[in-house]
Design a protein around this motif. Structure first.
Motif, PDB file in Angstrom:
ATOM      1  N   ILE A 385       0.857  -1.184   0.000  1.00 30.04           N
ATOM      2  CA  ILE A 385       0.000   0.000   0.000  1.00 30.04           C
ATOM      3  C   ILE A 385       0.894   1.235   0.000  1.00 30.04           C
ATOM      4  O   ILE A 385       1.642   1.470   0.957  1.00 30.04           O
ATOM      5  CB  ILE A 385      -0.943   0.002   1.215  1.00 30.04           C
ATOM      6  CG1 ILE A 385      -1.796  -1.269   1.227  1.00 30.04           C
ATOM      7  CG2 ILE A 385      -1.832   1.239   1.208  1.00 30.04           C
ATOM      8  CD1 ILE A 385      -2.652  -1.429   2.453  1.00 30.04           C
ATOM      9  N   LEU A 522     -10.812  -2.129   0.821  1.00 30.10           N
ATOM     10  CA  LEU A 522      -9.994  -1.523   1.861  1.00 30.10           C
ATOM     11  C   LEU A 522     -10.887  -0.944   2.945  1.00 30.10           C
ATOM     12  O   LEU A 522     -11.841  -0.216   2.649  1.00 30.10           O
ATOM     13  CB  LEU A 522      -9.113  -0.410   1.281  1.00 30.10           C
ATOM     14  CG  LEU A 522      -8.099  -0.797   0.202  1.00 30.10           C
ATOM     15  CD1 LEU A 522      -7.400   0.445  -0.314  1.00 30.10           C
ATOM     16  CD2 LEU A 522      -7.084  -1.787   0.745  1.00 30.10           C
ATOM     17  N   ILE A 608      -4.033   6.817  -2.029  1.00 27.08           N
ATOM     18  CA  ILE A 608      -3.701   5.426  -1.675  1.00 27.08           C
ATOM     19  C   ILE A 608      -3.730   4.584  -2.946  1.00 27.08           C
ATOM     20  O   ILE A 608      -4.682   4.646  -3.729  1.00 27.08           O
ATOM     21  CB  ILE A 608      -4.691   4.865  -0.639  1.00 27.08           C
ATOM     22  CG1 ILE A 608      -4.682   5.737   0.619  1.00 27.08           C
ATOM     23  CG2 ILE A 608      -4.372   3.414  -0.298  1.00 27.08           C
ATOM     24  CD1 ILE A 608      -5.729   5.339   1.634  1.00 27.08           C
ATOM     25  N   PRO A 610      -3.130   0.502  -3.693  1.00 25.54           N
ATOM     26  CA  PRO A 610      -2.767  -0.857  -3.271  1.00 25.54           C
ATOM     27  C   PRO A 610      -2.315  -1.696  -4.460  1.00 25.54           C
ATOM     28  O   PRO A 610      -2.764  -1.493  -5.594  1.00 25.54           O
ATOM     29  CB  PRO A 610      -4.078  -1.393  -2.688  1.00 25.54           C
ATOM     30  CG  PRO A 610      -5.141  -0.702  -3.486  1.00 25.54           C
ATOM     31  CD  PRO A 610      -4.593   0.654  -3.864  1.00 25.54           C
TER      32      PRO A 610
END
Length: 649
Positions: A385, A522, A608, A610
């Motif tokens: 991440i 998430l 973010i 991932p």
């Protein structure tokens, strides 16, 4: 005496008849008659002969079918037999004869005879001579169900009587038909309406060495499949745990095979329990032991409630036959059959120091445990991440940090959330196949020359596994006075303060769930603490800590970037204009200097991205990360093994 009716001959002479059963109404004499020969006689002529034989008056409608009848009784018969023959002949040709009383007989078409109140026979019909005369009989059943039996004999009835009438409450059936058909039904009921003769007898086996539930489980396995079809479906055998007995309900002829099987299974044997160590490679021994113990306890509880051990079918949902065990238990798997099940002696314990399971039980228990552990002790996919924590200063026209940066956030073609706008004010973005490069994106955000309203606070990268929480904490610890204590001294009073350090930081917790389709769900917990001012407590300045907190659940594709915002903060600022050297004079500066009070709004944005790291791409991913580092050369030299120096010759 012989009488001739048309072409028919009817002879009568004084008989000397033998005793006979009580006739139906209308049959009052046993005198012999004959021979009776009728050839194409009309219905009127036959009814005239019947009236003479019965010595009763016939009542008939104006119209009857125009039929011709034939009958040949060459031998002498009694009047009752002649009457039965004629009544049966009329019934076969659609004419019904029903008794009104001892003096009158009704002649009607057979289709409407049921409504003419035919005679109700109260006793047994088997004492009456068989004939085609219409009558009714109420059959009361004792063991059969009337509603179940009626459809079975309905096909035996003639159309004259219509459908039987079923009385559910009294379990009885009213049937209207010829006397001969009523006799057939009564004969059938005499054979069928009896208590069921199953021949099954209970037998109890008290075991001396084996456990009843274990033996019952083995019997179920042995007698399953084609062999089980040799036994009746009503055969049952169950374990009584309280008395350690096997209760068998079976035909006495089938009990011999159970005698042999149980006698051979209930023998003294050595210790059946074995102990094995199962070392785990990836999972936690403590967590796996808890899960398996709950599974074993639940299965054994179900076996006790049903009076027998459950078979392995309940566990095959977790360990399908197609699963491939490891080499250590390959030989055991070949011997596994449908009889495998958890025994009541199975125990599972965790040995945390070596991350192993200590399993004690039968050979079948150990085999099944190995297969279960191999399905549980697997490598979970890792998730890297990458996070960019940025603070955006908002202008009066900006509603949010996302709009201030001209970003667009929405679902993609698969429905996952992502940043969908890669143009506009962020010209420094680096995009390859629709995937944002966080390093280039961070550099673009930090380009103060073009975006001086953005401040990059941190760009951490964390790695976690499926369904495991990862945490990022960026900030500092601030000392806070939590108490004060004074004590007298020789020179006065001394004061001692108790100080506690409070984290003033950005706390980000992320829990990923990896889907089969490659998407990543998430769970993101954001908590931001900062100092928004000061307050005086007992003469000591203390910080005022503001807190912003949010929890989000998002679904994003692998390698796609999402942005989270909404955590805004408002701060008042005072600016004073300096008037030359006069600003150094306090009073004049206060009176003459211009002051400007502004409200500053900022918003915290979290970018973010991932990425699922599969086991096979771990090395390649590491090399890729090293290639992006500025000190790549130094890292490569450190990682490469040093070549041993050649000895001097």
């Amino acid at each position: 005496m012989t009488l001739a009716l048309g072409s028919s001959v009817w002879a009568e002479e004084p008989p000397n008849p033998p005793p006979a059963a009580e006739p139906l109404p209308g049959v009052t004499t046993d005198n012999l008659v004959g021979p009776v020969l009728m050839h194409d006689e009309s219905l009127d002529q036959v009814l005239t002969m019947l009236e003479a034989l019965t010595e009763m008056t016939l009542l008939r409608p104006q119209t009857l079918p125009n039929i011709q009848l034939n009958l040949s009784l060459k031998k002498r018969v009694t009047k009752a037999e002649a009457i039965r023959a004629i009544e049966t002949l009329l019934s076969l040709n659609g004419i019904a004869v029903t008794a009104l009383d001892d003096s009158f007989l009704k002649i009607t078409p057979l289709t409407g005879a049921k409504s003419e109140a035919p005679e109700l026979i109260r006793g047994s019909t088997l004492q009456l001579p068989a004939s085609g005369r219409l009558a009714s009989k109420l059959f009361r059943l004792h063991f059969l169900r009337a509603s179940e039996f009626t459809p079975q004999f309905a096909g035996m009835l003639s159309s004259a009587g219509g459908a039987p009438a079923v009385f559910e409450r009294t379990n009885a059936v009213l049937v209207t038909d010829s006397v001969s058909n009523l006799q057939r039904i009564e004969t059938l009921l005499a054979q069928l309406d009896v208590p069921p003769e199953t021949g099954y007898q209970p037998k109890f086996y008290t075991l001396n060495f084996a456990k009843a539930s274990d033996v019952v489980g083995k019997l179920h396995a042995i007698l399953s499949g084609p062999l089980g079809s040799q036994f009746s479906a009503a055969t049952s055998y169950n374990a009584d745990e309280r008395t350690n007995q096997i209760v068998l309900l079976a035909d006495p002829l089938q009990q011999a095979i159970f005698d042999t099987l149980i006698a051979q299974l209930d023998v003294h044997s050595g210790p059946n329990a074995r102990t094995d160590y199962i070392y785990l490679k990836h999972a936690s021994a403590k967590e796996v032991a808890t899960t398996l113990s709950q599974l074993v306890a639940g299965q054994n509880a179900g076996g006790r409630n049903s009076g027998q051990e459950n078979s392995r079918a309940a566990v095959q949902a977790i360990v399908p036959e197609a699963s491939t065990p490891g080499a250590a238990v390959a030989g055991l798997v070949q011997s596994l059959d449908a009889a495998a099940q958890f025994s009541s002696v199975l125990t599972v314990m965790a040995e945390e120091r070596s991350n192993a399971l200590i399993v004690s039980g039968t050979a079948d228990d150990l085999l099944l445990m190995h297969r279960l552990v191999e399905r549980i002790d697997i490598v979970l996919s890792q998730v890297r991440i990458e996070v960019i924590i940025a603070e955006v200063t908002l202008h009066d026209t900006d509603t949010s940090g996302i709009s201030a940066l001209n970003l667009t956030v929405g679902p993609n073609a698969k429905g996952a959330t992502q940043v969908t706008n890669f143009a506009g004010a962020l010209a420094g973005w680096s995009v390859t196949n629709g995937v944002v490069n966080p390093a280039a994106f961070s550099a673009a955000l930090g380009d103060t020359g073009s975006k001086n309203n953005v401040r990059i606070l941190s760009t951490p990268t964390i790695v976690t596994t499926h369904n495991k929480e990862a945490e990022i904490l960026v900030g500092q610890s601030q000392p806070v006075i939590t108490g004060s204590q004074t004590s007298p001294t020789g020179s006065g009073i001394a004061s001692n303060e108790s100080v506690t350090y409070k984290d003033i930081a950005i706390d980000l917790k992320v829990t990923p769930l990896i889907g089969d389709d490659g998407s990543i769900q998430l769970k993101i917990d954001q908590k931001v603490d900062d100092i928004v001012g000061n307050v005086s407590v007992n003469g000591e300045p203390q910080p005022i800590i503001g807190r912003r907190q949010a929890t989000s659940f998002i679904n994003v594709d692998d390698n796609q970037m999402v942005v989270l915002g909404g955590l805004q903060r408002t701060k008042n600022t005072n600016n004073r204009t300096k008037l030359g050297f006069l600003f150094e004079i306090p009073i004049l500066s206060h009176l003459l200097g211009a002051r400007d009070k502004e409200v500053e709004r900022t918003e915290l944005l979290l970018f973010i991205r991932p990425h699922v790291i599969h086991p096979k791409e771990g090395t390649a991913d590491t090399v890729k990360q090293i290639d992006q580092m500025s000190n790549k050369k130094e890292v490569d030299e450190f990682l490469q093994p040093k070549k041993p120096k050649k000895p001097k010759s």
